[in-house]
Design a protein around this motif. Structure first.
Motif, mmCIF file in Angstrom:
data_model
loop_
_atom_site.group_PDB
_atom_site.id
_atom_site.type_symbol
_atom_site.label_atom_id
_atom_site.label_comp_id
_atom_site.label_asym_id
_atom_site.label_seq_id
_atom_site.Cartn_x
_atom_site.Cartn_y
_atom_site.Cartn_z
ATOM 1 N N ASP A 1 0.826 -1.211 0.000
ATOM 2 C CA ASP A 1 0.000 0.000 0.000
ATOM 3 C C ASP A 1 0.862 1.264 0.000
ATOM 4 N N GLN A 2 1.966 1.227 0.748
ATOM 5 C CA GLN A 2 2.817 2.414 0.818
ATOM 6 C C GLN A 2 3.429 2.745 -0.543
ATOM 7 N N GLU A 3 3.805 1.683 -1.289
ATOM 8 C CA GLU A 3 4.351 1.898 -2.632
ATOM 9 C C GLU A 3 3.320 2.572 -3.530
ATOM 10 N N LEU A 4 2.080 2.084 -3.468
ATOM 11 C CA LEU A 4 1.017 2.663 -4.289
ATOM 12 C C LEU A 4 0.702 4.096 -3.867
ATOM 13 N N GLN A 5 0.696 4.325 -2.564
ATOM 14 C CA GLN A 5 0.433 5.683 -2.076
ATOM 15 C C GLN A 5 1.523 6.656 -2.549
ATOM 16 N N ASP A 6 2.794 6.190 -2.522
ATOM 17 C CA ASP A 6 3.890 7.032 -3.004
ATOM 18 C C ASP A 6 3.719 7.328 -4.494
ATOM 19 N N LEU A 7 3.421 6.281 -5.267
ATOM 20 C CA LEU A 7 3.207 6.466 -6.705
ATOM 21 C C LEU A 7 2.095 7.477 -6.958
ATOM 22 N N GLN A 8 1.011 7.337 -6.211
ATOM 23 C CA GLN A 8 -0.128 8.238 -6.373
ATOM 24 C C GLN A 8 0.268 9.683 -6.065
ATOM 25 N N THR A 9 1.056 9.871 -5.019
ATOM 26 C CA THR A 9 1.518 11.218 -4.648
ATOM 27 C C THR A 9 2.370 11.825 -5.757
ATOM 28 N N TRP A 10 3.300 11.035 -6.300
ATOM 29 C CA TRP A 10 4.188 11.544 -7.345
ATOM 30 C C TRP A 10 3.404 11.864 -8.620
ATOM 31 N N ILE A 11 2.510 10.963 -8.997
ATOM 32 C CA ILE A 11 1.748 11.164 -10.242
ATOM 33 C C ILE A 11 0.835 12.378 -10.120
ATOM 34 N N ARG A 12 0.186 12.525 -8.987
ATOM 35 C CA ARG A 12 -0.704 13.682 -8.806
ATOM 36 C C ARG A 12 0.106 14.977 -8.745
ATOM 37 N N GLY A 13 1.292 14.914 -8.161
ATOM 38 C CA GLY A 13 2.157 16.088 -8.140
ATOM 39 C C GLY A 13 2.605 16.473 -9.547
ATOM 40 N N LEU A 14 2.934 15.479 -10.357
ATOM 41 C CA LEU A 14 3.343 15.739 -11.738
ATOM 42 C C LEU A 14 2.194 16.297 -12.565
ATOM 43 N N TRP A 15 0.983 15.748 -12.338
ATOM 44 C CA TRP A 15 -0.167 16.237 -13.105
ATOM 45 C C TRP A 15 -0.508 17.682 -12.728
ATOM 46 N N LYS A 16 -0.279 18.046 -11.490
ATOM 47 C CA LYS A 16 -0.532 19.424 -11.061
ATOM 48 C C LYS A 16 0.309 20.390 -11.900
ATOM 49 N N ILE A 17 1.554 19.992 -12.167
ATOM 50 C CA ILE A 17 2.434 20.825 -13.000
ATOM 51 C C ILE A 17 2.033 20.718 -14.470
ATOM 52 N N ALA A 18 1.829 19.474 -14.949
ATOM 53 C CA ALA A 18 1.538 19.243 -16.371
ATOM 54 C C ALA A 18 0.251 19.929 -16.806
ATOM 55 N N SER A 19 -0.766 19.925 -15.934
ATOM 56 C CA SER A 19 -2.042 20.555 -16.294
ATOM 57 C C SER A 19 -1.860 22.064 -16.485
ATOM 58 N N LYS A 20 -0.989 22.676 -15.664
ATOM 59 C CA LYS A 20 -0.708 24.109 -15.827
ATOM 60 C C LYS A 20 0.068 24.366 -17.119
ATOM 61 N N LEU A 21 1.020 23.479 -17.411
ATOM 62 C CA LEU A 21 1.774 23.612 -18.655
ATOM 63 C C LEU A 21 0.844 23.534 -19.858
ATOM 64 N N ARG A 22 -0.078 22.585 -19.814
ATOM 65 C CA ARG A 22 -1.004 22.390 -20.937
ATOM 66 C C ARG A 22 -1.934 23.594 -21.089
ATOM 67 N N LYS A 23 -2.486 24.050 -19.976
ATOM 68 C CA LYS A 23 -3.397 25.197 -20.023
ATOM 69 C C LYS A 23 -2.684 26.420 -20.576
ATOM 70 N N ASN A 24 -1.465 26.656 -20.116
ATOM 71 C CA ASN A 24 -0.691 27.802 -20.575
ATOM 72 C C ASN A 24 -0.340 27.675 -22.057
ATOM 73 N N ARG A 25 -0.021 26.457 -22.472
ATOM 74 C CA ARG A 25 0.327 26.215 -23.879
ATOM 75 C C ARG A 25 -0.849 26.524 -24.795
ATOM 76 N N MET A 26 -2.044 26.080 -24.403
ATOM 77 C CA MET A 26 -3.241 26.318 -25.208
ATOM 78 C C MET A 26 -3.614 27.804 -25.223
ATOM 79 N N LEU A 27 -3.438 28.474 -24.082
ATOM 80 C CA LEU A 27 -3.738 29.912 -24.015
ATOM 81 C C LEU A 27 -2.834 30.720 -24.946
ATOM 82 N N HIS A 28 -1.644 30.205 -25.196
ATOM 83 C CA HIS A 28 -0.690 30.915 -26.041
ATOM 84 C C HIS A 28 -0.733 30.437 -27.492
ATOM 85 N N GLY A 29 -1.798 29.718 -27.864
ATOM 86 C CA GLY A 29 -2.023 29.435 -29.281
ATOM 87 C C GLY A 29 -1.605 28.073 -29.780
#
Length: 742
Positions: free
Chosen positions: A417-445
């Protein structure tokens, strides 16, 4: 050179086609102020009899032949069109030339031909030229694949490609010395004989039998023959890779940043055969996050000038046929030493990008690393970890079948369970950044050109077994954003440091093609405005994402754009709206990325961060490589499309044999007098539903020709209508699938 001299040079160009003054000004690259001078020069040349008008207001030199060079492609009915050879130094897309079936002479698909343009005759569309083939300059191929058939005493080969409209006469196979002896119904390879007179039959010689028609192994062999692909590697290449070992050696870790104890993992499709890229996640004390984009260090093993390198360069890239990969590198590397599989030490080149709390890039640097992936995740597993809080549900996700992938990784249910929880934390942290990158990319054309795709999965025997619609969801977008960021940062480094390198370029589209698409969209009630303005393109794509004809229209729009290619200059990427872009993240399957890795290696060495000698390039070598790699990419893309067509037909043909037919939900995409063109909503497969196959009523077409109306129930079926159908007929040779109403 004066404007008149430039004009006459253009008109004398062998590939010149008659154009009006506006088109001439564009081809000459002159501004509005110079157009009046051009008009004056044209009038002067007309008055002297040096110029003449044809096809209305188009201009050409008097006495010129009107012959142009280009590649010919056929339609299934026998007519053809010729794509003109571009003017040297110009990226302008010249108009195609329509050729009637009787005017194709002895041309075959893909041949380079000379065409005589008919003066005063226009095609069905404005600006379209019409002509006839007067000479075949170069055959595209002297080898074809098809089915051996017998008609009376004659033996012929029907070529697999439905656009190859000519049958090939061959000698009695019993009289050949081939082993095994070709039999009627076999798929065979034929070498074409010289064909000079259209009224004479096209003949050939059978050189090889590759199995029974429509069996998976035979169909695969046919695609390999047609596109000159081979799974096997030369003996000298295999001798080199045998000496590489199977494990990363300790001596290879010298000078590398050690990331084996830092969270690193991969996210790939279910059926991924090799694993190029991995991500590391490091929260910093100031609240920023450092993301490592670790890419397999193929350049460490594939050294310039070796037999292995020469073969990889020749192939240019891996080719992903349905259920089979024709790799750029031998399996020892592609699935072994270079593949970032779970729980194995692997060498990488990495881009480290530090992101602020708001998702802005604060710092970037590159390094050689060694990693040990914690987990091989599929997109489905990553998606579940992103959005499912109940880890017990996440654990229920199955592993991909072993025969479909290069590595399954551990089952989630076997992880703590701890391994899965760690994976979930890392993936959600990465998506928090990636979603901002994507939104900014689309806003800029940046344009959202991603389309759902139909994935065909095969069973253990290689038969098409299942279709799945793959959506470009958040798990895909997460990976995409970090790969885009790494590619952009690497391109910026090579440009600013003036390092000769390969860039991924996507040129601005032609205004005429955009205007044609705009007119097409209008017929569907979509007003898109001036598509040379990026904001209108962005808005149009948002409309199409929700429109019932959206998939078809998005496909048409993509065809309006120029094809991305490799180039030695950083000329920008239209689709992504980026000045700097290259391919850095897939060196196992793309030689272009391996080239970029070598460029980076030379830079790191110069910066005191690398070992093992220089691997850079000179600009002339880069220019030649870029052209070659653009060509191999096109060849692989065509082979992949061919493989998909074959497997789709195979899948639906197997449906015919089922006692209980599968019902497919469809949407009507076009109405014709004979029936309806339809799209299967789950697999995005296209087919035809004849009017006589509408069985719930007797239907008649309305006066406008746009709607079928049921006489008894008054049901109306038009574009956008949704129905249920079953497979009725599959024609492997014409590559058509017919359905009937369920």
């Amino acid at each position: 050179m004066t404007l008149r001299e430039k004009l006459l040079a253009l008109l004398n160009t062998p590939s010149y086609t008659p154009a009006n003054e506006f088109e001439l000004s564009r081809r000459l690259g002159i501004n509005k102020k110079e157009r009046s001078t051009l008009t004056h020069e044209v009038r002067l040349l007309l008055s002297k009899g040096e110029l003449m008008r044809v096809q209305g207001d188009r201009l050409k030199l008097k006495g010129s032949s009107g012959e142009v060079e280009g590649k010919i492609q056929f339609r299934t009915a026998g007519s053809a069109f010729v794509t003109q050879k571009p003017i040297l130094g110009s990226t302008e897309r010249l108009p195609s030339i329509q050729i009637a079936a009787e005017d194709t002479s002895v041309a075959l698909p893909g041949d380079t031909v000379l065409v005589k343009i008919f003066e005063g005759i226009e095609g069905k569309r404005p600006g379209e030229l019409v002509g006839r083939v007067i000479k075949v300059k170069e055959r595209s191929t002297t080898k074809v694949v098809g089915e051996l058939r017998r008609y009376g005493q004659r033996f012929i080969v029907a070529v697999d490609d439905p656009r190859f409209v000519h049958e090939i006469q061959v000698a009695d196979p019993l009289k050949s010395n081939l082993k095994p002896t070709p039999k009627v119904g076999d798929k065979v390879v034929v070498n074409l004989n010289e064909w000079k007179q259209r009224y004479q039959p096209l003949t050939g010689t059978i050189t090889r039998t590759i199995g029974r028609t429509h069996e998976p192994k035979s169909e695969l062999a046919g695609v390999l023959e047609k596109f000159d692909l081979t799974p096997e590697f030369p003996a000298d290449v295999m001798r080199e890779v045998e000496h590489l070992g199977r494990k990363v050696a300790d001596k290879d870790l010298i000078g590398r940043e050690d990331y084996r104890e830092i969270p690193v993992f991969t996210i790939d499709p279910d059926d991924a055969k090799d694993f190029d890229d991995a991500l590391s996640y490091e929260p910093l004390e100031n609240g920023s996050v450092r993301v490592g984009i670790h890419i397999a260090d193929v350049s460490h093993y594939v050294r310039s000038g070796t037999a292995l390198d020469k073969e990889a360069q020749k192939r240019g890239n891996s080719t992903y046929l349905v259920g089979v990969v024709i790799p750029m590198l031998p399996e020892i590397l592609s699935n072994g030493l270079c593949s970032l599989v779970e729980a194995e030490n692997r060498l990488c080149k990495a881009a480290f990008i530090t992101f602020s709390k708001t998702g802005k890039i604060e710092d970037t640097y590159f390094a050689n690393t060694v990693i040990c992936s914690r987990k091989r995740l599929t997109y489905k597993q990553a998606y579940a970890l992103l959005f499912e809080d109940d880890l017990e549900k996440v654990k229920q996700l199955p592993l991909p079948p072993k025969h479909q992938t290069g590595s399954t990784g551990r089952a989630l249910r076997d992880m703590k369970d701890q391994e899965l929880q760690d994976l979930q934390t890392w993936i959600r942290g990465l998506w928090k950044i990636a979603s901002k990158l994507r939104k900014n990319r689309m806003l800029h054309g940046s344009l959202d050109l991603d389309m759902p795709e139909t994935k065909i999965f095969v069973d253990a025997e290689g038969y098409a077994d299942r279709l799945e619609k793959i959506e470009h969801d958040e798990s895909h977008q997460l990976i995409e954003e970090f790969m885009l960021a790494a590619n952009e940062e690497m391109a910026r480094l090579s440009r600013t440091q003036r390092l000769p390198s390969v860039y991924r370029v996507h040129d601005e589209p032609d205004e005429e093609r955009l205007e044609e698409f705009s007119q097409l969209a209008t017929t569907y009630g979509i007003e898109v405005g001036d598509l040379t303005r990026r904001e209108n393109v962005v808005r149009m794509l948002e409309i199409l994402a929700k429109h019932p004809q959206g998939y078809n229209l998005r496909t048409q729009f993509l065809r309006s754009l120029k094809k991305a290619c490799y180039r030695s200059s950083a000329d920008g990427h239209y689709g992504l709206h980026k000045k700097d872009y290259t391919h850095f993240t897939s060196p196992i399957r793309r030689y272009s990325d391996l080239v970029v890795h070598r460029v980076l290696h030379a830079y790191l060495l110069k910066s005191g961060k690398g070992v093992d000698g220089k691997q850079g390039y000179d600009i002339k070598h880069i220019e030649n490589l870029a052209e070659h790699l653009s060509q191999t990419e096109v060849n692989s893309s065509e082979a992949e499309r061919e493989s998909i067509k074959i497997k789709l037909l195979e899948f639906f043909e197997r449906e015919l044999a089922k006692k209980n037919k599968t019902k497919f939900a469809v949407v009507v995409t076009e109405v014709r007098r004979q029936g309806l063109f339809i799209e299967l909503t789950e697999s995005m497969t296209f087919g035809f539903l004849g009017a006589d196959k509408l069985v719930d009523d007797k239907y008649v077409l309305d006066n406008a020709g746009t709607t079928f109306i049921g006489r008894r129930k008054q049901n109306r079926i038009t574009v956008g209508s949704r129905l249920e159908v079953v497979v009725d007929k599959v024609d492997r040779y014409k590559r058509m699938i017919d359905f009937r109403q369920a």
